[in-house]
Design a protein around this motif. Structure first.
Motif, PDB file in Angstrom:
ATOM      1  N   ALA A  37      38.808   6.599  -4.105  1.00  0.00           N
ATOM      2  CA  ALA A  37      39.589   7.781  -4.474  1.00  0.00           C
ATOM      3  C   ALA A  37      41.020   7.664  -3.944  1.00  0.00           C
ATOM      4  O   ALA A  37      41.984   7.967  -4.652  1.00  0.00           O
ATOM      5  CB  ALA A  37      38.919   9.040  -3.937  1.00  0.00           C
ATOM      6  N   HIS A  38      41.157   7.211  -2.722  1.00  0.00           N
ATOM      7  CA  HIS A  38      42.462   7.052  -2.065  1.00  0.00           C
ATOM      8  C   HIS A  38      43.378   6.123  -2.871  1.00  0.00           C
ATOM      9  O   HIS A  38      44.558   6.403  -3.046  1.00  0.00           O
ATOM     10  CB  HIS A  38      42.211   6.497  -0.656  1.00  0.00           C
ATOM     11  CG  HIS A  38      43.397   6.034   0.089  1.00  0.00           C
ATOM     12  ND1 HIS A  38      44.211   6.883   0.809  1.00  0.00           N
ATOM     13  CD2 HIS A  38      43.911   4.797   0.257  1.00  0.00           C
ATOM     14  CE1 HIS A  38      45.172   6.185   1.380  1.00  0.00           C
ATOM     15  NE2 HIS A  38      45.011   4.912   1.066  1.00  0.00           N
ATOM     16  N   LYS A  44      50.365  15.315  -9.471  1.00  0.00           N
ATOM     17  CA  LYS A  44      51.100  16.216  -8.591  1.00  0.00           C
ATOM     18  C   LYS A  44      50.353  16.358  -7.261  1.00  0.00           C
ATOM     19  O   LYS A  44      49.140  16.476  -7.244  1.00  0.00           O
ATOM     20  CB  LYS A  44      51.233  17.580  -9.272  1.00  0.00           C
ATOM     21  CG  LYS A  44      52.301  18.439  -8.708  1.00  0.00           C
ATOM     22  CD  LYS A  44      52.488  19.658  -9.575  1.00  0.00           C
ATOM     23  CE  LYS A  44      53.794  20.314  -9.149  1.00  0.00           C
ATOM     24  NZ  LYS A  44      54.288  21.228 -10.130  1.00  0.00           N
ATOM     25  N   ASN A  45      51.089  16.355  -6.173  1.00  0.00           N
ATOM     26  CA  ASN A  45      50.526  16.422  -4.820  1.00  0.00           C
ATOM     27  C   ASN A  45      49.752  15.168  -4.429  1.00  0.00           C
ATOM     28  O   ASN A  45      48.907  15.213  -3.533  1.00  0.00           O
ATOM     29  CB  ASN A  45      49.655  17.666  -4.630  1.00  0.00           C
ATOM     30  CG  ASN A  45      50.433  18.936  -4.821  1.00  0.00           C
ATOM     31  OD1 ASN A  45      51.589  19.037  -4.389  1.00  0.00           O
ATOM     32  ND2 ASN A  45      49.830  19.902  -5.489  1.00  0.00           N
ATOM     33  N   ASP A 102      43.215  16.753  -9.350  1.00  0.00           N
ATOM     34  CA  ASP A 102      42.135  17.733  -9.498  1.00  0.00           C
ATOM     35  C   ASP A 102      40.763  17.055  -9.611  1.00  0.00           C
ATOM     36  O   ASP A 102      39.793  17.500  -8.993  1.00  0.00           O
ATOM     37  CB  ASP A 102      42.373  18.626 -10.721  1.00  0.00           C
ATOM     38  CG  ASP A 102      43.532  19.592 -10.521  1.00  0.00           C
ATOM     39  OD1 ASP A 102      43.924  19.831  -9.356  1.00  0.00           O
ATOM     40  OD2 ASP A 102      44.045  20.106 -11.536  1.00  0.00           O
ATOM     41  N   GLY A 103      40.685  15.999 -10.386  1.00  0.00           N
ATOM     42  CA  GLY A 103      39.431  15.263 -10.513  1.00  0.00           C
ATOM     43  C   GLY A 103      39.016  14.619  -9.204  1.00  0.00           C
ATOM     44  O   GLY A 103      37.828  14.573  -8.860  1.00  0.00           O
ATOM     45  N   THR A 104      39.998  14.120  -8.463  1.00  0.00           N
ATOM     46  CA  THR A 104      39.734  13.510  -7.157  1.00  0.00           C
ATOM     47  C   THR A 104      39.188  14.542  -6.187  1.00  0.00           C
ATOM     48  O   THR A 104      38.190  14.300  -5.496  1.00  0.00           O
ATOM     49  CB  THR A 104      41.016  12.873  -6.592  1.00  0.00           C
ATOM     50  OG1 THR A 104      41.448  11.834  -7.483  1.00  0.00           O
ATOM     51  CG2 THR A 104      40.780  12.286  -5.201  1.00  0.00           C
ATOM     52  N   ILE A 105      39.827  15.692  -6.136  1.00  0.00           N
ATOM     53  CA  ILE A 105      39.378  16.753  -5.230  1.00  0.00           C
ATOM     54  C   ILE A 105      37.936  17.142  -5.544  1.00  0.00           C
ATOM     55  O   ILE A 105      37.098  17.262  -4.650  1.00  0.00           O
ATOM     56  CB  ILE A 105      40.327  17.974  -5.305  1.00  0.00           C
ATOM     57  CG1 ILE A 105      41.659  17.626  -4.646  1.00  0.00           C
ATOM     58  CG2 ILE A 105      39.693  19.207  -4.670  1.00  0.00           C
ATOM     59  CD1 ILE A 105      42.759  18.644  -4.882  1.00  0.00           C
ATOM     60  N   ILE A 151      39.308  20.135   1.788  1.00  0.00           N
ATOM     61  CA  ILE A 151      39.522  19.499   0.486  1.00  0.00           C
ATOM     62  C   ILE A 151      39.246  20.490  -0.636  1.00  0.00           C
ATOM     63  O   ILE A 151      40.012  20.592  -1.598  1.00  0.00           O
ATOM     64  CB  ILE A 151      38.709  18.187   0.327  1.00  0.00           C
ATOM     65  CG1 ILE A 151      39.318  17.309  -0.778  1.00  0.00           C
ATOM     66  CG2 ILE A 151      37.268  18.406   0.009  1.00  0.00           C
ATOM     67  CD1 ILE A 151      40.368  16.388  -0.318  1.00  0.00           C
ATOM     68  N   GLN A 152      38.178  21.265  -0.531  1.00  0.00           N
ATOM     69  CA  GLN A 152      37.855  22.162  -1.638  1.00  0.00           C
ATOM     70  C   GLN A 152      38.760  23.397  -1.660  1.00  0.00           C
ATOM     71  O   GLN A 152      38.853  24.056  -2.703  1.00  0.00           O
ATOM     72  CB  GLN A 152      36.378  22.534  -1.637  1.00  0.00           C
ATOM     73  CG  GLN A 152      35.929  23.479  -0.575  1.00  0.00           C
ATOM     74  CD  GLN A 152      34.443  23.778  -0.699  1.00  0.00           C
ATOM     75  OE1 GLN A 152      33.797  23.409  -1.674  1.00  0.00           O
ATOM     76  NE2 GLN A 152      33.899  24.433   0.303  1.00  0.00           N
TER      77      GLN A 152
END
Length: 156
Positions: A37-38, A44-45, A102-105, A151-152
């Motif tokens: 993921a990293h 964005k962000n 968003d998908g990563t989070i 994270i959430q």
């Protein structure tokens, strides 16, 4: 190899090591998932998530080392080989390619929740087997639960 001095009675050592092994696999795969993921987060962000993932990875790697060493302390050999992790992980496979912030989070929160679930299951089972191992899993779960919260909180 067998150790001469044991910290747990024989009837408790094996089931304790098996429970710790399950959690070791989840923690190793969580670490790998987080690194994937990293490397692949975009959008964005990006920077804040990228850096936050490094913090969670550090916690997860330290925890997996602690769990593996506890397995050794009670007289068993931990198995963190990639083939074992791939075969026995409770985590879903992470998407290939770039993944939006968003998908990563969402994926990271899901992976954290799954791992915490494994830890909490282990905590319950270790209650009658080994309080030291149980305490260690409680500490690991507490740290990961804080990361899950952080994270959430970004999903809203």
């Amino acid at each position: 190899m067998k150790f001469k001095r044991h910290v747990l009675p024989e009837d408790k050592a094996k089931p304790t090591s098996e429970e710790l092994q399950k959690n070791l696999i989840a923690l190793i795969d969580l670490s790998l998932t987080l690194k994937q993921a990293h490397w692949n987060v975009v959008g964005k962000n990006f920077r804040s998530i990228h850096l936050q993932l490094d913090e969670i990875i550090l916690t997860t790697r330290d925890a997996s080392d602690e769990v593996a060493e506890r397995i050794v302390m009670i007289g068993f050999s931990p198995d963190g080989r990639s083939s074992t992790v791939a075969k026995e992980t409770p985590l879903k496979s992470y998407d290939t390619g770039f993944v939006s912030v968003d998908g990563t989070i969402q994926a990271v929160a899901d992976a954290l929740q799954t791992t915490i679930g494994e830890l909490r299951e282990g905590i319950e089972k270790l209650d009658d087997l080994d309080l030291v191992s149980q305490d260690m899993l409680i500490a690991v779960s507490s740290a990961l639960e804080k990361h899950l919260w952080m994270i959430q909180a970004q999903e809203l």
